[in-house]
Motif scaffolding. Structure first.
Motif, PDB file in Angstrom:
ATOM      1  N   VAL A  91       0.857  -1.188   0.000  1.00 43.09           N
ATOM      2  CA  VAL A  91       0.000   0.000   0.000  1.00 43.09           C
ATOM      3  C   VAL A  91       0.889   1.233   0.000  1.00 43.09           C
ATOM      4  CG1 VAL A  91      -1.920   1.183   1.111  1.00 43.09           C
ATOM      5  CG2 VAL A  91      -1.598  -1.260   1.493  1.00 43.09           C
ATOM      6  N   PRO A  93       1.337   5.483  -2.205  1.00 43.83           N
ATOM      7  CA  PRO A  93       0.876   6.322  -3.305  1.00 43.83           C
ATOM      8  C   PRO A  93       1.115   5.627  -4.643  1.00 43.83           C
ATOM      9  CG  PRO A  93       2.120   7.627  -1.727  1.00 43.83           C
ATOM     10  CD  PRO A  93       2.283   6.191  -1.320  1.00 43.83           C
ATOM     11  N   TRP A 115      -3.887   6.627  -3.742  1.00 42.23           N
ATOM     12  CA  TRP A 115      -3.012   5.583  -3.236  1.00 42.23           C
ATOM     13  C   TRP A 115      -3.441   4.280  -3.890  1.00 42.23           C
ATOM     14  CZ3 TRP A 115      -0.168   5.030   1.866  1.00 42.23           C
ATOM     15  CH2 TRP A 115       0.464   6.233   2.209  1.00 42.23           C
ATOM     16  N   ALA A 143      -4.005   4.385   4.445  1.00 40.76           N
ATOM     17  CA  ALA A 143      -4.029   5.447   3.435  1.00 40.76           C
ATOM     18  C   ALA A 143      -4.632   6.720   4.018  1.00 40.76           C
ATOM     19  CB  ALA A 143      -4.809   4.983   2.207  1.00 40.76           C
ATOM     20  N   HIS A 146      -2.353   8.651   6.305  1.00 41.32           N
ATOM     21  CA  HIS A 146      -1.286   9.368   5.611  1.00 41.32           C
ATOM     22  C   HIS A 146      -1.820  10.477   4.706  1.00 41.32           C
ATOM     23  CE1 HIS A 146       2.257   6.957   6.793  1.00 41.32           C
ATOM     24  NE2 HIS A 146       1.389   5.969   6.896  1.00 41.32           N
ATOM     25  N   ALA A 148      -4.316  10.327   2.340  1.00 41.60           N
ATOM     26  CA  ALA A 148      -4.828   9.990   1.007  1.00 41.60           C
ATOM     27  C   ALA A 148      -6.296  10.381   0.885  1.00 41.60           C
ATOM     28  CB  ALA A 148      -4.669   8.498   0.748  1.00 41.60           C
ATOM     29  N   LEU A 151      -8.304   5.461  -2.312  1.00 42.28           N
ATOM     30  CA  LEU A 151      -7.505   4.244  -2.398  1.00 42.28           C
ATOM     31  C   LEU A 151      -8.009   3.441  -3.590  1.00 42.28           C
ATOM     32  CD1 LEU A 151      -5.343   2.341  -1.174  1.00 42.28           C
ATOM     33  CD2 LEU A 151      -7.183   1.301   0.182  1.00 42.28           C
TER      34      LEU A 151
END
Length: 204
Positions: A91, A93, A115, A143, A146, A148, A151
């Protein structure tokens, strides 16, 4: 153990998913075993060009993945049953997986900075027991943590009742649909691109 599903229990039978940091490299190595998950890949297929990936099969790819783990940020998740590693998913980007862009079927759908959940590996004795679903849930949490906004994943649609495990390394469509992923493109009959928007948060 940082559990991305909110349950830090290590009791036998409980599945927890954690980001792979340098201190967990030995567990990832243990899970992948001598074959490097499958044929010496060490989950570097989407990260390298075909020539470099083929030349690195085995130790070369292992060292490349270890370098990614050591450099950070975490390149994926480990699933544990208690203290035993039983599954992995990559997993990161989408830009971390440049080989996706060179695939006719998996080229970018749009300019959204998604991501990608690029692949899975589940220990043989733990397959078909819901580990991949737990990894998907963990990947969503990772995700989102962080920053995102979406996904993306690249599952397969089984063309027969019993599909060999080796063909399911990017996941099965129904597993993603169950967790709210929507199909955003399909350029081949059995390989859709699915996506889950992470803004606003979804309840799973």
């Amino acid at each position: 153990m940082r559990d991305l599903q909110g349950d830090s229990s290590e009791a036998a039978g409980a599945i927890s998913c954690v980001e792979v940091t340098p201190g967990r490299w030995a567990d990832l190595e243990r899970l992948f075993g001598a074959a490097g998950a499958c044929g010496g890949c060490w989950c570097m297929y989407w990260r390298l060009g075909a020539k470099d990936w083929g030349a690195g099969k085995g130790d070369g790819n292992r060292l490349a993945l270890e370098a990614l783990v050591n450099a950070g940020p975490p390149p994926g998740l480990l699933a544990y049953e208690g203290a035993t590693p039983v599954g992995w998913c990559a997993v990161a980007p989408r830009a971390a997986f440049p080989r996706l862009d060179r695939s006719k079927n998996l080229a970018p759908v749009d300019d959204l900075p998604v991501w990608s959940l690029a692949c899975f590996f589940i220990a043989r004795r733990h397959r078909r027991q819901g580990v991949s679903e737990q990894l998907i849930r963990g990947a969503v949490a990772m995700a989102r943590s962080h920053g995102a906004i979406a996904l993306e994943a690249y599952p397969v649609v089984p063309q027969e009742a019993e599909m060999p495990d080796a063909f399911a390394w990017t996941g099965i469509l129904s597993s993603f649909q169950k967790l709210g992923f929507q199909e955003v493109a399909r350029r081949s009959v059995n390989r859709p691109i699915v996506r889950l928007r992470l803004d606003p948060p979804v309840v799973m």
